[in-house]
Design a protein around this motif. Structure first.
Motif, short mmCIF file in Angstrom:
data_model
loop_
_atom_site.label_atom_id
_atom_site.label_comp_id
_atom_site.label_asym_id
_atom_site.label_seq_id
_atom_site.Cartn_x
_atom_site.Cartn_y
_atom_site.Cartn_z
N GLU A 51 74.12 32.51 -23.84
CA GLU A 51 74.96 32.12 -22.84
C GLU A 51 75.12 33.04 -21.73
OE1 GLU A 51 78.59 30.44 -24.64
OE2 GLU A 51 77.65 29.20 -26.11
N ALA A 52 75.14 34.44 -22.13
CA ALA A 52 75.32 35.27 -21.09
C ALA A 52 74.23 35.28 -20.24
CB ALA A 52 75.68 36.70 -21.48
N SER A 53 73.31 35.44 -20.60
CA SER A 53 71.82 35.50 -19.88
C SER A 53 71.81 34.15 -19.13
CB SER A 53 70.69 35.58 -20.85
OG SER A 53 69.39 35.49 -19.93
N LEU A 54 72.01 33.08 -19.66
CA LEU A 54 71.94 31.77 -18.98
C LEU A 54 72.89 31.75 -17.70
CD1 LEU A 54 70.22 29.24 -18.96
CD2 LEU A 54 72.15 27.99 -20.37
N ALA A 55 73.91 32.08 -17.88
CA ALA A 55 75.03 32.20 -16.78
C ALA A 55 74.79 33.05 -15.64
CB ALA A 55 76.47 32.41 -17.60
N SER A 56 73.94 34.20 -15.97
CA SER A 56 73.50 35.18 -15.01
C SER A 56 72.55 34.23 -13.98
CB SER A 56 72.89 36.43 -15.62
OG SER A 56 71.72 36.06 -16.23
N GLU A 57 71.78 33.29 -14.56
CA GLU A 57 70.95 32.60 -13.70
C GLU A 57 71.39 31.95 -12.44
OE1 GLU A 57 67.60 32.91 -13.80
OE2 GLU A 57 67.80 34.44 -15.29
N HIS A 58 72.88 31.56 -12.67
CA HIS A 58 73.82 31.04 -11.60
C HIS A 58 72.93 29.46 -11.36
CE1 HIS A 58 75.79 34.51 -10.78
NE2 HIS A 58 74.54 34.96 -10.47
N LEU A 59 72.84 28.69 -12.57
CA LEU A 59 72.33 27.16 -12.41
C LEU A 59 73.56 26.23 -11.98
CD1 LEU A 59 70.54 26.97 -15.81
CD2 LEU A 59 69.23 27.32 -13.42
N PRO A 60 73.18 25.13 -11.26
CA PRO A 60 74.06 24.26 -11.05
C PRO A 60 74.76 23.87 -12.52
CG PRO A 60 72.10 23.50 -10.16
CD PRO A 60 71.71 24.79 -10.90
N PRO A 61 75.96 23.62 -12.23
CA PRO A 61 76.73 23.15 -13.61
C PRO A 61 76.05 22.18 -14.66
CG PRO A 61 78.38 23.23 -11.92
CD PRO A 61 76.92 23.39 -11.44
N VAL A 62 75.56 21.07 -14.04
CA VAL A 62 74.85 19.99 -15.03
C VAL A 62 73.73 20.69 -15.53
CG1 VAL A 62 73.46 19.44 -13.13
CG2 VAL A 62 74.03 17.84 -15.02
N ASP A 63 73.10 21.64 -15.02
CA ASP A 63 71.94 22.16 -15.72
C ASP A 63 72.30 23.24 -16.65
OD1 ASP A 63 69.83 20.61 -14.07
OD2 ASP A 63 69.63 22.08 -12.72
N TYR A 64 73.30 23.93 -16.25
CA TYR A 64 73.61 24.83 -17.16
C TYR A 64 73.98 24.46 -18.52
CZ TYR A 64 76.76 28.34 -19.61
OH TYR A 64 77.21 29.12 -20.35
N GLU A 65 74.85 23.17 -18.53
CA GLU A 65 75.38 22.46 -19.69
C GLU A 65 74.22 21.97 -20.61
OE1 GLU A 65 78.28 22.56 -21.30
OE2 GLU A 65 79.10 24.00 -19.72
N ARG A 66 73.20 21.48 -19.85
CA ARG A 66 71.99 20.73 -20.61
C ARG A 66 71.18 21.98 -21.21
NH1 ARG A 66 66.88 19.21 -18.37
NH2 ARG A 66 67.63 20.08 -16.02
N PHE A 67 71.01 22.97 -20.60
CA PHE A 67 70.31 23.78 -21.18
C PHE A 67 70.90 24.82 -22.20
CE2 PHE A 67 67.40 23.25 -17.47
CZ PHE A 67 66.36 22.98 -18.31
N ARG A 68 72.23 24.80 -22.06
CA ARG A 68 73.06 25.78 -22.93
C ARG A 68 73.15 24.95 -24.31
NH1 ARG A 68 77.95 25.19 -25.03
NH2 ARG A 68 78.41 23.25 -23.79
N THR A 69 73.27 23.43 -24.19
CA THR A 69 73.30 22.69 -25.34
C THR A 69 71.74 23.07 -26.26
OG1 THR A 69 74.91 21.39 -24.45
CG2 THR A 69 73.52 20.54 -26.38
N ARG A 70 70.92 22.61 -25.47
CA ARG A 70 69.47 22.61 -26.05
C ARG A 70 69.12 24.10 -26.44
NH1 ARG A 70 64.25 21.56 -21.78
NH2 ARG A 70 62.74 22.56 -23.05
N GLY A 71 69.62 25.05 -25.73
CA GLY A 71 69.28 26.51 -26.23
C GLY A 71 70.07 26.82 -27.59
N GLU A 72 71.31 26.27 -27.76
CA GLU A 72 72.10 26.61 -28.93
C GLU A 72 71.36 25.88 -30.20
OE1 GLU A 72 76.16 25.62 -28.22
OE2 GLU A 72 76.70 27.49 -26.89
N GLN A 73 70.97 24.59 -29.83
CA GLN A 73 70.35 23.97 -30.96
C GLN A 73 69.16 24.52 -31.36
OE1 GLN A 73 70.20 19.82 -29.25
NE2 GLN A 73 72.07 19.52 -29.64
N LEU A 74 68.47 25.07 -30.63
CA LEU A 74 67.13 25.66 -30.56
C LEU A 74 67.12 26.76 -31.65
CD1 LEU A 74 63.96 26.17 -30.44
CD2 LEU A 74 64.40 27.25 -28.38
N LEU A 75 68.12 27.82 -31.15
CA LEU A 75 68.45 29.04 -31.77
C LEU A 75 68.91 28.98 -32.90
CD1 LEU A 75 69.75 31.12 -28.80
CD2 LEU A 75 67.65 31.44 -29.87
N GLY A 76 69.71 27.96 -33.31
CA GLY A 76 70.18 27.75 -34.48
C GLY A 76 69.13 27.10 -35.81
#
Length: 241
Positions: A51-76
């Motif tokens: 999440e810290a790395s993704l936040a540092s990319e300064h994505l638009p909020p809609v993209d951040y939330e979409r990829f945050r959810t996708r990444g958390e599911q993937l890593l789990g």
């Protein structure tokens, strides 16, 4: 002009949201490997790094939330269900620089290196759809297959000529397609042979001479497909350009 701007002058370019997501996944997997090596794997710590790395990319909020959810599911899925096996002692995010090869100075960053009794296994993590093979007749996948195969061969050259790995018996490489739905497509192995490495070494030498002379040929006459890439490589190797 594109080569000059991107690789010599290092002018900034906009990163895609997919690229930012891939960067964050790589950061998380690096953290996971380091935890395995030093203490113990904690999924929460890995997710925090993602999440810290993704936040540092300064994505638009809609993209951040979409990829945050996708990444958390993937890593789990990768770590909690043991889809990805992390071996204690493996090297994560290894930067090799100033590797000398036929007068050229090469460098790169390798996602993961496993060592066992003189055998080295180089792994590169990829998000997105997996390849079933590095040899394909599918024109839509041919360039991707060429890129992935060339990347692994280049990493094998780096390790084989690096002073850090002096007692290497054999080098194997693989792509790890971390988002593959089919477990059979999770890893794609490439065992570099001498002929492939010699050809790439010759190509590296040819490209290096062009770069050092600032002789950057116009590539507009080559078709923007795998045939054009192969023709360009052939002309570089034969000295026709």
């Amino acid at each position: 002009e594109s080569f000059m701007d991107r690789h010599l002058l290092h002018l900034p370019v906009a990163r895609s949201a997919q690229g930012s997501y891939g960067t964050a996944v790589h950061a998380a997997l690096e953290t996971a490997q380091r935890l395995v090596n030093t203490t113990k794997l904690e999924l929460g710590t890995v997710l925090d790094r993602f999440e810290a790395s993704l936040a540092s990319e300064h994505l638009p909020p809609v993209d951040y939330e979409r990829f945050r959810t996708r990444g958390e599911q993937l890593l789990g899925h990768l770590l909690h269900k043991d889809r990805l096996v992390l071996i204690k002692g493996s090297l994560a995010e290894q930067k090799l620089s100033d590797v000398a090869l036929d007068g050229a100075r090469l460098g790169g960053k390798l996602d993961r290196i496993d060592q066992d009794a003189g055998t080295i296994l180089i792994s590169d993590y990829k998000t997105g759809k997996p390849l079933a093979s590095f040899e394909t007749k599918d024109r839509t996948k041919a360039i991707k297959a060429w890129r992935h195969r060339t990347q692994l061969l280049f990493y094998a050259l780096l390790v084989g000529h690096s002073g850090r790995f002096k007692r290497v018996g054999s080098i194997q490489t693989q792509m790890l397609y971390v988002e593959a739905e089919d477990p059979r497509q999770f890893s794609l192995l490439l065992e570099p042979n001498a002929e492939s490495l010699r050809r790439l070494q010759s190509l590296v030498a040819a490209v290096w001479q062009h770069v050092m002379q600032l002789n950057l040929p116009d590539t507009s006459r080559y078709s923007p497909d795998i045939d054009g890439i192969q023709a360009f490589e052939a002309d570089l190797l034969s000295g026709n350009i």
